[in-house]
Write an enzyme that holds these catalytic residues in place. Structure first.
Site, short mmCIF file in Angstrom:
data_model
loop_
_atom_site.label_atom_id
_atom_site.label_comp_id
_atom_site.label_asym_id
_atom_site.label_seq_id
_atom_site.Cartn_x
_atom_site.Cartn_y
_atom_site.Cartn_z
N GLU A 176 -6.99 4.93 7.93
CA GLU A 176 -6.54 5.97 7.77
C GLU A 176 -7.99 6.85 7.00
O GLU A 176 -8.30 8.21 7.30
CB GLU A 176 -5.11 6.00 6.90
CG GLU A 176 -3.95 6.17 7.29
CD GLU A 176 -2.31 5.77 6.74
OE1 GLU A 176 -3.04 6.27 5.59
OE2 GLU A 176 -1.84 5.15 7.25
N SER A 182 3.63 -1.76 10.23
CA SER A 182 4.62 -2.29 10.26
C SER A 182 5.80 -3.49 9.94
O SER A 182 6.72 -4.06 10.75
CB SER A 182 5.05 -1.48 11.82
OG SER A 182 5.37 -0.57 12.20
N GLY A 204 2.58 -1.09 4.56
CA GLY A 204 3.16 0.13 3.83
C GLY A 204 4.19 0.51 4.24
O GLY A 204 4.47 0.72 2.59
N GLY A 205 4.82 1.68 4.84
CA GLY A 205 5.93 1.78 4.66
C GLY A 205 6.81 1.18 3.17
O GLY A 205 7.68 1.73 2.76
N HIS A 265 -9.75 1.28 4.62
CA HIS A 265 -8.25 1.48 5.59
C HIS A 265 -8.30 2.27 6.59
O HIS A 265 -9.03 3.49 6.37
CB HIS A 265 -6.95 2.43 4.32
CG HIS A 265 -5.67 2.54 5.16
ND1 HIS A 265 -5.36 3.17 6.17
CD2 HIS A 265 -4.79 1.46 4.64
CE1 HIS A 265 -4.64 2.65 6.30
NE2 HIS A 265 -4.04 1.48 5.89
N GLU A 314 -5.53 -4.72 10.73
CA GLU A 314 -5.21 -3.90 10.66
C GLU A 314 -4.68 -2.92 12.23
O GLU A 314 -4.62 -2.13 11.95
CB GLU A 314 -4.22 -2.29 9.66
CG GLU A 314 -4.06 -3.60 8.61
CD GLU A 314 -3.26 -2.61 7.44
OE1 GLU A 314 -2.00 -1.94 7.22
OE2 GLU A 314 -4.35 -1.50 7.68
N GLY A 361 2.30 2.26 10.57
CA GLY A 361 3.57 3.55 10.29
C GLY A 361 4.19 3.67 11.82
O GLY A 361 4.94 4.78 12.11
N ASN A 367 0.66 -1.46 0.38
CA ASN A 367 -0.08 0.07 0.49
C ASN A 367 1.12 1.45 -0.41
O ASN A 367 1.62 0.94 0.57
CB ASN A 367 -0.78 0.41 1.12
CG ASN A 367 -1.44 1.30 1.57
OD1 ASN A 367 -1.62 2.28 0.71
ND2 ASN A 367 -2.34 1.55 2.96
N TRP A 368 1.07 1.95 -1.05
CA TRP A 368 1.94 3.11 -0.99
C TRP A 368 1.75 4.47 -0.28
O TRP A 368 2.31 5.00 -0.25
CB TRP A 368 1.78 3.71 -2.96
CG TRP A 368 3.39 2.55 -3.56
CD1 TRP A 368 3.56 0.99 -2.94
CD2 TRP A 368 3.90 2.46 -4.41
NE1 TRP A 368 4.35 0.68 -4.06
CE2 TRP A 368 4.76 1.45 -5.76
CE3 TRP A 368 3.32 3.44 -5.62
CZ2 TRP A 368 5.28 1.24 -6.31
CZ3 TRP A 368 3.78 3.06 -7.52
CH2 TRP A 368 4.82 2.23 -7.08
N LYS A 369 0.04 4.22 -0.13
CA LYS A 369 -0.92 5.70 0.58
C LYS A 369 -0.26 6.80 -0.87
O LYS A 369 -0.27 6.03 -1.96
CB LYS A 369 -0.26 6.17 1.32
CG LYS A 369 -0.23 4.39 2.37
CD LYS A 369 0.43 4.83 4.72
CE LYS A 369 -0.23 3.32 4.90
NZ LYS A 369 -0.24 3.98 6.24
#
Ligand code: PGA
Length: 259
Positions: A104, A220, A241-242, A102, A174, A180, A10-12
């Protein structure tokens, strides 16, 4: 039944379409260096809307073994909804996956389980696969009510779906406190909730769907912790993610089975 693990990046809101080309190419080359076996895990990139056409053209043109998809979708089919993107538009770009709900989106855009359920239905109606996110915040975890909290989300986001539809989709657990933050849930924490989700799916729509639904862990995930997380019986993949922004790191995560 054996479930093929889905490792989704997930590049966000990162990487423009020019940068996306570099990252996807490097990912494909690195996966080939690592002798990636698509029978052992499935890899996908979940990119910003503006990157979809570029990523589609690259992956299809060069026949990379990579799926791709979007990070959100509208609950509407078409019309006066400025800024929205419909499921039909994403299907036309050959998206395989669409992430819905998600944390966010829940946090910054007020998305409720009801909205997320409506989005998941649009994705399914358009022959794509939703990756439906659930997960508790830190206060709920500290209270110790996280399992009930997440199962309540599961009831809401899956409302009205048939056993066949549920069996084919992806649920991403999640824990919000692990997203993150570098604070990864222990493999046992991941298994506790993913196992409870599978049991709830069985209660809701039956054992067959529970056996085939894929349940990811997210929060993470890195190459240094993915192996233990993936060793848990009810964890069928990771939403990353990251670490997915670095193609070498993500390639190591995708090929977790080789380590
Ligand atoms: P993270 O994000 O891997 O950077 O914690 C996971 C996610 O939000 O999907």
């Amino acid at each position: 039944m054996s479930r093929l693990p889905l490792m989704a990046g997930n590049w966000k809101m990162n990487l423009n379409h020019v940068e996306a080309t570099n990252v996807v190419q490097k990912l494909a080359w690195t996966l080939s260096d690592y002798h990636y076996d698509k029978k052992k895990s499935e890899a996908a990139v979940i990119v910003p809307f503006t990157n979809l056409r570029t990523v589609q053209t690259l992956i299809q043109g060069d026949r990379y073994s990579l799926g791709f998809g979007a990070q959100d979708v509208s609950v509407y089919d078409a019309g006066a909804y400025t800024g929205e993107v419909s499921a039909g538009m994403l299907a036309k770009l050959d998206c395989t996956y669409v992430v819905v709900g998600h944390s966010e989106r829940r946090e910054y855009h007020g998305e409720t389980d009801e909205v997320i359920n409506a989005k998941a239905k649009k994705v399914i109606e358009n022959s794509m696969t939703p990756i439906i996110c659930v997960g508790e915040k830190l206060d709920i975890r500290q209270e110790g009510t996280h399992v009930d909290y997440v199962l309540n989300q599961v009831d809401g986001v899956l409302a009205g779906l048939t056993a066949e539809q549920v069996g084919a989709l992806v649920i991403a657990y999640e824990p919000v406190w692990a997203i993150g933050t570098g604070e990864v849930a222990t493999p046992q924490d991941a298994q506790e909730v993913c196992g409870a989700i599978r049991a709830r799916v069985s209660d809701l729509v039956g054992a067959e769907a529970a056996d085939s639904v894929r349940i990811q862990y997210g929060g993470s995930v890195k190459s240094s912790n993915v192996v233990e997380i993936m060793a848990q019986g009810d964890v069928d993949g990771a939403l990353v993610g990251g670490a997915s922004l670095d193609p070498e790191e993500f390639a190591r995560i995708v090929t977790f089975y080789a380590r």
